[in-house]
Design a protein around this motif. Structure first.
Motif, PDB file in Angstrom:
ATOM      1  N   GLY A 230       0.850  -1.198   0.000  1.00  0.00           N
ATOM      2  CA  GLY A 230       0.000   0.000   0.000  1.00  0.00           C
ATOM      3  C   GLY A 230       0.884   1.244   0.000  1.00  0.00           C
ATOM      4  N   SER A 231       0.432   2.289   0.659  1.00  0.00           N
ATOM      5  CA  SER A 231       1.214   3.541   0.699  1.00  0.00           C
ATOM      6  C   SER A 231       2.567   3.288   1.354  1.00  0.00           C
ATOM      7  N   PHE A 232       3.618   3.666   0.674  1.00  0.00           N
ATOM      8  CA  PHE A 232       4.943   3.458   1.258  1.00  0.00           C
ATOM      9  C   PHE A 232       5.270   4.590   2.248  1.00  0.00           C
ATOM     10  N   PHE A 233       4.838   5.807   1.897  1.00  0.00           N
ATOM     11  CA  PHE A 233       5.086   6.972   2.765  1.00  0.00           C
ATOM     12  C   PHE A 233       3.766   7.484   3.340  1.00  0.00           C
ATOM     13  N   LYS A 234       3.883   8.173   4.478  1.00  0.00           N
ATOM     14  CA  LYS A 234       2.698   8.841   5.038  1.00  0.00           C
ATOM     15  C   LYS A 234       2.473  10.144   4.283  1.00  0.00           C
ATOM     16  N   ASN A 235       1.239  10.611   4.287  1.00  0.00           N
ATOM     17  CA  ASN A 235       0.993  11.952   3.756  1.00  0.00           C
ATOM     18  C   ASN A 235       1.538  12.959   4.770  1.00  0.00           C
ATOM     19  N   PRO A 236       2.408  13.895   4.332  1.00  0.00           N
ATOM     20  CA  PRO A 236       3.019  14.819   5.299  1.00  0.00           C
ATOM     21  C   PRO A 236       2.027  15.809   5.888  1.00  0.00           C
ATOM     22  N   TYR A 287       4.761   2.668  -8.610  1.00  0.00           N
ATOM     23  CA  TYR A 287       3.596   2.168  -9.348  1.00  0.00           C
ATOM     24  C   TYR A 287       3.122   3.234 -10.347  1.00  0.00           C
ATOM     25  N   ASN A 288       2.820   2.798 -11.565  1.00  0.00           N
ATOM     26  CA  ASN A 288       2.526   3.805 -12.598  1.00  0.00           C
ATOM     27  C   ASN A 288       1.112   4.387 -12.527  1.00  0.00           C
ATOM     28  N   LYS A 289       0.275   3.855 -11.621  1.00  0.00           N
ATOM     29  CA  LYS A 289      -1.063   4.464 -11.495  1.00  0.00           C
ATOM     30  C   LYS A 289      -1.219   5.227 -10.177  1.00  0.00           C
ATOM     31  N   GLN A 290      -0.279   5.066  -9.275  1.00  0.00           N
ATOM     32  CA  GLN A 290      -0.361   5.752  -7.972  1.00  0.00           C
ATOM     33  C   GLN A 290       1.055   5.829  -7.402  1.00  0.00           C
ATOM     34  N   ALA A 291       1.603   7.065  -7.412  1.00  0.00           N
ATOM     35  CA  ALA A 291       3.027   7.227  -7.108  1.00  0.00           C
ATOM     36  C   ALA A 291       3.385   6.962  -5.644  1.00  0.00           C
ATOM     37  N   LEU A 292       2.380   6.816  -4.807  1.00  0.00           N
ATOM     38  CA  LEU A 292       2.660   6.587  -3.385  1.00  0.00           C
ATOM     39  C   LEU A 292       2.994   5.113  -3.099  1.00  0.00           C
ATOM     40  N   ILE A 293       2.778   4.276  -4.102  1.00  0.00           N
ATOM     41  CA  ILE A 293       2.972   2.841  -3.886  1.00  0.00           C
ATOM     42  C   ILE A 293       4.251   2.383  -4.577  1.00  0.00           C
ATOM     43  N   LEU A 294       5.120   1.717  -3.821  1.00  0.00           N
ATOM     44  CA  LEU A 294       6.317   1.125  -4.416  1.00  0.00           C
ATOM     45  C   LEU A 294       6.039  -0.349  -4.655  1.00  0.00           C
ATOM     46  N   VAL A 295       6.571  -0.846  -5.760  1.00  0.00           N
ATOM     47  CA  VAL A 295       6.221  -2.195  -6.189  1.00  0.00           C
ATOM     48  C   VAL A 295       7.479  -3.049  -6.367  1.00  0.00           C
ATOM     49  N   LEU A 324       9.607  13.210   3.537  1.00  0.00           N
ATOM     50  CA  LEU A 324       8.621  12.131   3.636  1.00  0.00           C
ATOM     51  C   LEU A 324       9.013  11.109   4.701  1.00  0.00           C
ATOM     52  N   GLU A 325       8.020  10.671   5.461  1.00  0.00           N
ATOM     53  CA  GLU A 325       8.240   9.628   6.478  1.00  0.00           C
ATOM     54  C   GLU A 325       7.589   8.331   6.001  1.00  0.00           C
ATOM     55  N   PRO A 326       8.292   7.194   6.158  1.00  0.00           N
ATOM     56  CA  PRO A 326       7.680   5.938   5.696  1.00  0.00           C
ATOM     57  C   PRO A 326       6.493   5.518   6.556  1.00  0.00           C
ATOM     58  N   GLU A 327       5.517   4.894   5.912  1.00  0.00           N
ATOM     59  CA  GLU A 327       4.391   4.309   6.644  1.00  0.00           C
ATOM     60  C   GLU A 327       4.689   2.824   6.917  1.00  0.00           C
ATOM     61  N   VAL A 328       5.437   2.225   6.007  1.00  0.00           N
ATOM     62  CA  VAL A 328       5.780   0.801   6.093  1.00  0.00           C
ATOM     63  C   VAL A 328       6.812   0.580   7.203  1.00  0.00           C
ATOM     64  N   ARG A 329       6.741  -0.594   7.878  1.00  0.00           N
ATOM     65  CA  ARG A 329       7.707  -0.927   8.939  1.00  0.00           C
ATOM     66  C   ARG A 329       8.828  -1.776   8.338  1.00  0.00           C
ATOM     67  N   PHE A 330      10.066  -1.489   8.739  1.00  0.00           N
ATOM     68  CA  PHE A 330      11.216  -2.191   8.159  1.00  0.00           C
ATOM     69  C   PHE A 330      11.694  -3.303   9.094  1.00  0.00           C
TER      70      PHE A 330
END
Ligand SMILES: Cc1cc2nc3c(=O)[nH]c(=O)nc-3n(C[C@H](O)[C@H](O)[C@H](O)COP(=O)(O)OP(=O)(O)OC[C@H]3O[C@@H](n4cnc5c(N)ncnc54)[C@H](O)[C@@H]3O)c2cc1C
Length: 343
Positions: A230-236, A287-295, A324-330
């Motif tokens: 899903g979203s890789f980063f949070k909305n700032p 992702y080419n349809k939504q830049a917030l998602i890394l694939v 930008l702050e990540p939303e995903v946990r590493f």
């Protein structure tokens, strides 16, 4: 030696291994697995729901504990239904269950992957609705001594993609259940883009849910075919002064007022304006349809995804002076790591 593949247990589909996988069906199973891993084997242990908010950077040198404690109890008052849900229930099944039982309210949160026990951790949200709007309390189990605690909604410190569970109750604790209050007077939330055409007096919960299915399908890749979280980063979130400067410079910038004179920007919009939609780095891509998602295109490593995330962060910072702050946990070999250490 790591011997168990966990590719199917994380939606980024990272091709990594763990030492052991344990499925917990009861609280006793959680405690037993915890003792075995930490005291007897001296290894790390990681509780997972659906693995839809984590990025495994490498093989995990410990036990993956799959929380699958199930059960839903319903109570009712004059004004509301109260659902006590164990943490191993699948979130989207709960949404469907509540709507099928004529208890509408959760429909905007439909199709969010993952389990009920994880929903409070980042206070999941979508289409103008957040988990915290329904939460009465969360029950947690301290894994090193078996003590249970109940945190009411204020003690959970919910905020945008935030809660106390990301901080104070991060290690040694398992969320075992949540209690939700669903108001009997249903108020459809349809102010969000893609829902505004509905008539507030005629729309049904099922119509909203079906519409959200289509909207999500258009913008979010299916992890079964394209690994992602899903979203890789949070909305700032920015202050009024920064919001004004940005609005003067970029007329079309989406800015949403939140609270206390704060404003939320769209991380996807910022990334897109850096011309990064569809950008590829090795086997990782935007992702080419939504830049917030890394694939993950199938063969991406943790390093490739981190390099891509760093690149995006630097470009956004250069252009907008927004960090930008990540939303995903590493997750590294010994457990979760602080994003500031690698990004
Ligand atoms: C395609 C896609 C779309 C998404 N859309 C949205 C969206 O619209 N809105 C949104 O908010 N999120 C979204 N997400 C993110 C994700 O679905 C949520 O964050 C979800 O709540 C994660 O649940 P999970 O069970 O998969 O968590 P996991 O990834 O399994 O775990 C996340 C973290 O919680 C910890 N954890 C898991 N279970 C427990 C427990 N019982 N007790 C204590 N700690 C625990 C784990 O150790 C880990 O650190 C999306 C993800 C994907 C892949």
């Amino acid at each position: 030696m790591n011997s168990v593949a966990i590719k199917s247990l994380n939606t980024f589909r990272m091709n990594v291994f763990a030492k052991r996988i344990v499925v917990a069906l009861t609280e006793e199973d959680l405690l037993k697995a915890w003792r075995q891993a930490t005291i007897l084997d001296n290894q790390p242990i990681l509780i997972l729901g659906g693995g839809s908010n984590v990025l495994f950077l490498e093989n995990y040198m410990g036990t993956i504990l799959l929380n699958r404690i199930r059960g839903i109890t319903i109570k009712e008052s004059k004004d509301a239904w109260y659902l006590y849900i164990h943490s191993g229930e699948i979130w989207n099944r709960l949404v469907n269950f509540s709507i099928n039982q004529n208890m509408p309210g959760l429909e905007n949160l439909a199709f969010i992957p993952g389990y009920v026990g994880t929903a409070p951790i980042q206070n999941i949200g979508a289409y103008g609705v957040e988990f915290c709007q329904f939460c009465e309390y969360v029950d947690i189990l301290q894994l090193d001594n078996g003590k249970k605690y109940r945190l009411n909604k204020f003690e959970c410190c919910f905020d945008y993609r935030e809660s106390i569970f990301k901080h104070s109750y991060r290690n040694n604790y398992a969320i075992i259940a949540v209690n939700l209050r669903i108001d009997k007077i249903w108020k459809p939330i349809i102010h969000y883009n893609g829902l505004t055409h509905f008539n507030v007096n005629r729309v049904t919960p099922r119509q909203i849910l079906n519409r959200i299915f289509l909207l999500r399908k258009r913008k979010i890749p299916n992890p079964l075919f394209q690994g992602n979280a899903g979203s890789f980063f949070k909305n700032p979130i920015v202050d009024a002064k920064t919001a004004k400067i940005l609005k003067n410079k970029y007329k079309n910038i989406p800015i949403f007022s939140v609270k206390n004179n704060q404003f939320r920007l769209s991380a996807g919009w910022l990334i897109e304006k850096c011309q990064l939609k569809g950008y590829k780095m090795g086997n990782a891509e935007v992702y080419n349809k939504q830049a917030l998602i890394l694939v993950n295109n199938g063969k991406a490593t943790g390093t490739e995804l981190i390099l891509l995330a760093k690149y995006i962060r630097d470009k956004v910072s250069e252009k907008f002076s927004i960090w930008l702050e990540p939303e995903v946990r590493f997750i590294a070999s010994q457990g979760e790591i602080d994003p500031s250490k690698i990004l």
